[in-house]
Write an enzyme that holds these catalytic residues in place. Sequence first.
Site, mmCIF file in Angstrom:
data_model
loop_
_atom_site.group_PDB
_atom_site.id
_atom_site.type_symbol
_atom_site.label_atom_id
_atom_site.label_comp_id
_atom_site.label_asym_id
_atom_site.label_seq_id
_atom_site.Cartn_x
_atom_site.Cartn_y
_atom_site.Cartn_z
ATOM 1 N N ASP A 6 31.199 75.762 25.431
ATOM 2 C CA ASP A 6 30.835 74.873 26.025
ATOM 3 C C ASP A 6 29.582 74.249 26.648
ATOM 4 O OD1 ASP A 6 31.868 72.212 28.152
ATOM 5 O OD2 ASP A 6 31.979 74.772 29.640
ATOM 6 N N LYS A 148 38.045 68.124 22.004
ATOM 7 C CA LYS A 148 37.605 68.559 21.433
ATOM 8 C C LYS A 148 37.582 69.097 19.916
ATOM 9 C CE LYS A 148 35.001 69.700 25.896
ATOM 10 N NZ LYS A 148 34.086 70.750 26.747
ATOM 11 N N ASP A 171 35.224 77.120 29.918
ATOM 12 C CA ASP A 171 35.909 77.333 31.131
ATOM 13 C C ASP A 171 36.764 75.896 31.744
ATOM 14 O OD1 ASP A 171 34.136 74.916 31.398
ATOM 15 O OD2 ASP A 171 34.107 75.218 33.480
ATOM 16 N N ASP A 175 38.248 72.718 27.464
ATOM 17 C CA ASP A 175 37.599 73.140 26.362
ATOM 18 C C ASP A 175 39.200 73.895 25.470
ATOM 19 O OD1 ASP A 175 35.228 73.700 26.394
ATOM 20 O OD2 ASP A 175 36.031 74.455 28.746
HETATM 21 O O1 LIG Z 1 29.936 66.858 32.061
HETATM 22 C C1 LIG Z 1 31.908 67.272 32.762
HETATM 23 O O2 LIG Z 1 32.379 67.069 32.875
HETATM 24 C C2 LIG Z 1 31.929 68.806 32.271
HETATM 25 O O3 LIG Z 1 31.166 68.849 30.858
HETATM 26 P P1 LIG Z 1 31.313 70.378 29.600
HETATM 27 O O4 LIG Z 1 32.815 69.976 28.955
HETATM 28 O O5 LIG Z 1 29.735 70.738 29.049
HETATM 29 O O6 LIG Z 1 31.770 71.731 30.743
HETATM 30 MG MG LIG Z 2 32.762 73.035 30.934
#
Ligand SMILES: O=C(O)COP(=O)(O)O
Ligand SMILES: [Mg+2]
Length: 222
Positions: A6, A148, A171, A175
């Site tokens: 991520d 994802k 995080d 995810d």
């Molecule tokens: O931009 C977002 O809302 C989250 O992005 P990320 O999935 O890379 O954490």
């Molecule tokens: Mg993230």
Amino acid sequence: MRLAVDIDGTLTRGDGSGALDPSVFEPLRAVETVVVCTGKVLPNANALCTYVGIEPNAVAETGGVTYADGDVRFHVPDEDLEGFVEEYAPDGDLGWEGTDLVNRWRETEVAVSLDRSKDEVKRVAERHGLEVLDTGYAYHVKSPDVDKGQGLVAVADRLGFDPSEFVAIGDSENDVGTFDRAGVSYAVANADETAREAAEFVTEASYSRGFIEAVERERDRG
Ligand SMILES: O=C(O)COP(=O)(O)O
Ligand SMILES: [Mg+2]
């Protein structure tokens, strides 16, 4: 090692700036395969890979867009994204200041600013068969069939790997899909509760330091 990683909250410094931590660059360059799995749009993932100096394999837009081996694919929702925008924001204002660069290159989902009421975004999204994921950076309004994890399966297949060969690190609730499909999963310490519960391991360190901890631990595990 193959990583499904991520961006926001995982490769960033966590100092409130949203900035990438340059100390993640070498660990990213050192592993065999990286698939960047992000809620951000493909141009963000592509820029990150380009400037880090790794191959641009990506799951973008929470799985709506995948890129591998020079080939972009769209996992287009059957649900009514346009209907959502027409009802929720007839003037196109999704809460972002100035020109909306958050959605400008977004093709399969819509991102609403956290300044907006989550309940209202959810209410309208549900009327159009859509679901809402809160990443802590935006509310992502998307098809319930796209995530994802399914994106990682699609990219891994094109690269000739099994998703279970990947170590997933993230995080937030967006995810969980990669955590479910990867062989091993880590939530960084700052992760939201949904991600922490879904992950096999939670790192002691937060943000980019948590990412580095996870990579080192996997390297030690052989
Ligand atoms: O931009 C977002 O809302 C989250 O992005 P990320 O999935 O890379 O954490
Ligand atoms: Mg993230």
